[in-house]
Enzyme design. Structure first.
Site, PDB file in Angstrom:
ATOM      1  N   GLY A  72       0.783  -1.231   0.000  1.00  0.00           N
ATOM      2  CA  GLY A  72       0.000   0.000   0.000  1.00  0.00           C
ATOM      3  C   GLY A  72       0.814   1.281   0.000  1.00  0.00           C
ATOM      4  O   GLY A  72       0.352   2.316   0.480  1.00  0.00           O
TER       5      GLY A  72
ATOM      6  N   HIS B 122       0.481   0.829 -13.355  1.00  0.00           N
ATOM      7  CA  HIS B 122       1.236  -0.355 -13.760  1.00  0.00           C
ATOM      8  C   HIS B 122       2.714   0.024 -13.907  1.00  0.00           C
ATOM      9  O   HIS B 122       3.040   1.035 -14.540  1.00  0.00           O
ATOM     10  CB  HIS B 122       0.689  -0.895 -15.087  1.00  0.00           C
ATOM     11  CG  HIS B 122       1.396  -2.148 -15.507  1.00  0.00           C
ATOM     12  ND1 HIS B 122       1.093  -3.379 -14.962  1.00  0.00           N
ATOM     13  CD2 HIS B 122       2.423  -2.347 -16.366  1.00  0.00           C
ATOM     14  CE1 HIS B 122       1.900  -4.285 -15.489  1.00  0.00           C
ATOM     15  NE2 HIS B 122       2.716  -3.695 -16.337  1.00  0.00           N
TER      16      HIS B 122
END
Ligand code: GRF
Length: 201
Positions: free
Chosen positions: A12, A109
């Site tokens: 995270g 990504h």
């Protein structure tokens, strides 16, 4: 101000970058809900420390991916999220989420898509010996890692650079470019055009 529902599966650090940018006044947004695909994701701790409602799905719940996605959709709609932000979410988002949040699901990504899609973008680029790689932020659609591209930033792979060093530099870019791109969205400067390309003004 836009309301963000974040999906994650791991550490995270991108969620943290978003939380920090909001606190610093650089991102006009609120994270209204965090959902993890793994109960042990450290991202859940980050959400908790920031006072953000969070929940986790178990592995078993993904045995029926459609039901899992319906659950996520209901939770995100209940939290009044405007956008779904994938931040290291290691599952596909399916039809229920993509329909309820049409053109409002965003993914990050760690490669220059369409090169090196999939779960190991950094390593795959490294192994291929390319000299330039980078980070892509795109809208998610039903085709994995192929939705309309919003932003990209490249970096050169140094001669003799280790994979660890490359990963570190990629993540540093991610932590800048994700909040910055979300801010462009918050300002209403990002639009998907008729040809499905993204215009950023
Ligand atoms: C990032 O590299 C992101 O590009 C990829 O998964 C990683 C998540 O890292 N999709 P974190 O959980 O935000 O630290």
């Amino acid at each position: 101000m836009i309301k963000l529902g974040v999906l994650l599966s791991g550490s995270g650090t991108n969620l943290q970058a978003i939380i920090d940018a909001i606190k610093a006044g650089e991102l006009d947004a609120q994270v209204v809900q965090v959902i993890s695909s793994r109960p042990d994701a450290y991202g859940l701790r980050r959400a908790c420390m920031a006072g953000i409602p969070s929940t986790s799905l178990s592995n078993g719940m993904y045995a029926n991916p459609l039901a899992a996605d319906e659950l996520i959709t209901q939770k995100m709609l209940g939290a009044e999220a405007d956008y779904i932000v994938m931040a290291g979410y290691m599952r596909m988002v399916g039809a229920p989420i993509l329909t309820a949040f049409k053109d409002r699901v965003i993914n990050i990504h760690p490669s220059l898509l369409p090169s090196f899609p999939g779960a190991h973008g950094i390593q795959d680029a490294f192994n291929a010996g390319v000299k330039v790689t980078g980070v892509t932020i795109h809208f998610a659609n039903e085709v994995y890692d192929q939705g309309p591209i919003i932003a990209q930033q490249s970096l050169e792979i140094h001669e003799g650079e280790s994979l660890e060093s490359l990963e570190e530099r990629i993540h540093a870019i991610e932590h800048r470019i994700y909040p910055a791109t979300l801010q462009l969205i918050a300002e209403g400067r990002v639009r998907i055009m008729e040809d499905r390309k993204v215009s950023v003004t």
